[in-house]
Enzyme design. Structure first.
Site, PDB file in Angstrom:
ATOM      1  CE1 TYR A 160       7.970 -27.278  74.100  1.00  0.00           C
ATOM      2  CE2 TYR A 160       5.335 -26.702  74.604  1.00  0.00           C
ATOM      3  CZ  TYR A 160       6.999 -26.644  73.899  1.00  0.00           C
ATOM      4  OH  TYR A 160       6.554 -26.240  72.478  1.00  0.00           O
ATOM      5  CE  LYS A 191       9.510 -25.127  70.542  1.00  0.00           C
ATOM      6  NZ  LYS A 191       7.920 -24.221  71.120  1.00  0.00           N
ATOM      7  CB  SER A 203       8.712 -21.236  70.985  1.00  0.00           C
ATOM      8  OG  SER A 203       7.432 -21.873  70.220  1.00  0.00           O
ATOM      9  CB  VAL A 226       2.821 -18.751  69.000  1.00  0.00           C
ATOM     10  CG1 VAL A 226       3.784 -19.318  67.445  1.00  0.00           C
ATOM     11  CG2 VAL A 226       2.600 -19.041  70.374  1.00  0.00           C
ATOM     12  CE1 TYR A 245       8.839 -22.501  66.359  1.00  0.00           C
ATOM     13  CE2 TYR A 245       8.231 -19.607  65.407  1.00  0.00           C
ATOM     14  CZ  TYR A 245       8.232 -21.229  66.193  1.00  0.00           C
ATOM     15  OH  TYR A 245       8.029 -20.759  67.462  1.00  0.00           O
TER      16      TYR A 245
END
Lengths: 319, 319, 319, 319
Positions: free
Chosen positions: D190, D69, D66, D260, D242
């Site tokens: 992605y 991102k 992530s 992760v 998160y």
């Protein structure tokens, strides 16, 4: 009650339905469905003593859409057994719109019931290695006593081109281990079942088959087990009208399932099947004319599940 | 079916119920309720032809709790008319636990149905300037043919001391303009109705009154209008067992309402009332023994709403 | 940058704010608030080097409303310690409107943060046996260097008469064991704190006290601990603007808290406090003129938390 | 503060991180990730004055997951402009887990922010006809000053085989008209970006590039616009961890993004980048050792955004 009296009641019902049509809209989320004639209205009744009443556009063909969910569920209950089905899908009314993802993603790891898309897709997935679309169509034709029931290719292609939301639901189900069959095959069979054509007349036949304990009245052949028919009728009663199912049960009290093609099938236990076609929909996706039509019939013909005696069929004896 | 055969079925049902008791727990959220004897189990049946079957702890008094919701709703439907009631409360099964605030605060500005606390509080509020607790109690005694039905003061005080959540719900309803009567008075009447005592025997009487079109079988007096009774039975069927109502309707198929005091009232249309008492509850708040008991009775005595013929009452004639 | 240049920028900001006013509405949920003059607009800046810039209606008194949440939180952090506070209230931005009940009733057993009503009520409840409204008022006056800060009795009474939703929230918190003090006393203190009056000028003072590490610039007295001030500023940044906090942080980047009375307090770390008053609110409940005013100031004066150097205060030295 | 003092602080931080490792678990939802060595812990710091501190497993390669991102968002902000991006994706902290579908399907028609999967997939879809994976990789290598950054094919294949949930999210986005590019191509890009490998060392470089206004310290080349860097840092601060982002901002106060794969990148504005690698995750999916490590560094080195002065870099001058 004689035929004349009954016809008068049906005419009143049709008139009430026609009043409601302008307040609804033809389904627009699939281009092909939006071509339907909003003013169509057909009402067909088929009674356990063999009488048939047809009014209006009862022979116009349209796609069965979500009404196929009860056919698929019936086949699955018999092919897999209730235990396997209900291990994957609950039967609680969802209080959510038919294509909601919320419940599925939060409180529960099971689709709430087999009448919402997530539940119906799951039920369909369980049938993939047990049957084929071709066999399903044969059986659907028997349940509806409608040999012309077939794929509407234009609608099927239109649905296939607008399938993103159902695809999202199906992959979410796969991600949770609920759908274990091939997702694209599941979507294909589901969409084909939705694209089968029926008429108000064939829906009345379907309704009577359910009212008649799963036996085709014309041939005496048992098509579904008693146990299956009980379950289907109960689920129609509690979950058949999306998130107005509860209100419909209170005020009409007849197990009914709707489809966005404009169809409605009702089953008056031990007495009659009712088929309605009118593609103008209310905001919940139910045929808008159907509600006043069925409410009038329920009141005048005493059709509510808790009525003491229907007036249309004078002598109902157990088979 | 003779009395002996029926008694054998009831004994089997009781045995199944007893097996389930250890898997549940007595309600603990109110100290006074937690004092109940978990092993109590009573089953009472009262049929339309006047027969009565009692097994186990059918004379033990306990508080009616949420079963009072159907009495309050019945009174409100007659005192205010369905239109006024349903303008304030929907009748959709909620798919949520009985004391949920979520639906109320998001998708809807109306409680989902009169069987969850928000709906029952709203219905109660509509009665405040039409009746009193004293009059409600008189009427409840008639519906249950139980002249000893009265406030359990210990439970009432215990509930009053643990009322925060219902108070939160009631003030939320006031903030949305749904409750327009005094909130504290509403809570008081609601809590008093929940604290009325009944027995399995009196619940069977209540069930039969509903099965018998609202007429007290013993006196022939009509207590409720047909229309009211239809609505109550339909709402019991779709919303009576909290968020397992749909599953219960499929597998048992008898309109039933539960209370956390351990009571269950079932009404087999045109045939019988069933009262059950067993304070060990499942995780949804329903009497855990009630499910196997009623499932067995439904199967053996053919009680499902879509069964073709009950086996307990041989000749059912419309009044 | 000299005073003249800065004044020109403030004038541009004011002009942009005035353009926005007609697109908002004065708060109407409390009758007394709806009497505010929608066209009021005041902008006050107070810098760490002692300069003050006032434009427009900077002396008009209005109620502090939700801005009191940061004062209450600051007092509670010091009186109870962060550990006790954060055991009861999270500090996650909620993504929900300020008076939402949903999160509280579902995913979490803690209010999401101290800037929404459930969180602020919980924080208030923890102060009940540590302080009084009178003491809180004394301390608020110091933080704002505003000795005239006092209860607006008309607003207080109006809020007290429209308190159902907050009462619902508070009793829900009690039912979950989160509020353990008296609920009505909690509501009383909370509502009194919301009804204190301020001006744009006093809010600028409050903003500077926070920018200045909790030290009253005029007297050099430390009013709050460094640790407390860090927390308050971070929470203002992540949760200060209801459910537009994230967007505000990206585009303006200055810790800010709004109140439905039309106030905004911003704190530019180590540099300045900004107070704004304009009672026309956007749909999220934030002063609608505040956004263009602050966006312009942030851009022209380089106030974003991640800017390399502010242009208004030439020499910033650590204390 | 000299190197020795700083090293002592880092050693304490590492010790605290090691204590936390046993309380977490390596990601298991993708088989390939579950092969990581739970005991790995690397901490790398790169300061604006060119010093570098490495401790533990700072050269072990792992997938960026992530953290990609923020790279994708940075590229998209520059390639499409903030207006186009924020028309499709909000920047509100979601209060929901990283792969939640709920908000998307209910209150909003936009993903809540670009750090949750729905938002990142949407941002990715906007890049499809502007760039390629190959170009993205080149740019990622520059941002991280890591020429060996490349696709981990085993992880990529493992993710591709477990992509149902992201596929569900992407088709839901398509059904709502939010993703307008090809869904499968979007998922491919992605997933590839998530499967790029980094080290704690390269993450420290990335962190410093962001801390240094988007300029590669080693070459002096500007890689990102100031405006982009502001946005990225703010979004990291409010949404990077998160649903513990708010709590992290209060107690650590350093913009940080987790993946992760066990990576964390932090950016201390104008001062330093921090890279951490430790694949044992807490229940929210964040590297469990990272929290005590960063909390200790923040406290000892004064790194919180609202601190008055960092202790590690003595003289910070604007470029």
């Amino acid at each position: 009650m004689d035929r004349k009296e009954i016809n008068a009641i049906l005419e009143e019902a049709i008139a009430l339905g026609k009043e409601a049509i302008p307040n609804g809209e033809v389904a627009s989320y699939i281009p092909e469905l939006s071509k339907a004639d909003k003013n169509h209205l057909g009402l067909s009744i088929y009674t356990k003593d063999g009488r048939r009443y047809n009014m209006g556009d009862t022979d116009v063909r349209f796609t069965i859409q979500s009404i196929s969910k009860i056919i698929t569920l019936a086949v699955a209950l018999e092919a897999c057994g209730p235990e396997e089905i209900f291990a994957k899908v609950d039967v609680e009314p969802s209080g959510e719109a038919f294509n909601s993802l919320i419940d599925l993603d939060t409180t529960s790891n099971k689709p709430k019931n087999p009448m919402i898309n997530s539940g119906a897709l799951t039920v369909t997935s369980l049938l993939l290695n047990k049957t084929t679309f071709s066999e399903m169509r044969v059986f659907a034709r028997k349940l509806c006593q409608d040999p012309e029931m077939d794929l509407d290719k234009a609608v099927f292609n239109s649905e296939r081109a607008n399938i993103s939301r159902n695809r999202a639901i199906a992959y979410l189900l796969e991600s949770k281990g609920i759908i274990e069959s091939d997702v694209e095959d599941t979507l294909d069979l589901y969409t084909k079942m939705c694209s089968l054509t029926v008429t108000a007349n064939s829906l009345a036949n379907l309704g009577l088959t359910l009212a008649n304990d799963g036996i085709d009245l014309s041939t005496g052949t048992r098509l579904l087990k008693t146990e299956t028919v009980h379950m289907i009728k109960t689920i129609m009663l509690t979950c058949g009208m999306y998130d107005s199912s509860g209100e419909f049960a209170v005020h009409v009290g007849v197990p009914t399932k709707s489809g966005v093609g404009g169809g409605l099938v009702s089953t008056v236990d031990k007495e009659m099947g009712i088929g309605i076609f009118s593609p103008s929909l209310d905001e919940k996706g139910n045929c808008i004319a159907g509600r006043p039509v069925l409410e009038h019939l329920s009141k005048e013909l005493k059709l509510h599940i808790f009525e003491w005696q229907s007036r249309i069929v004078d002598q109902v004896k157990p088979v």
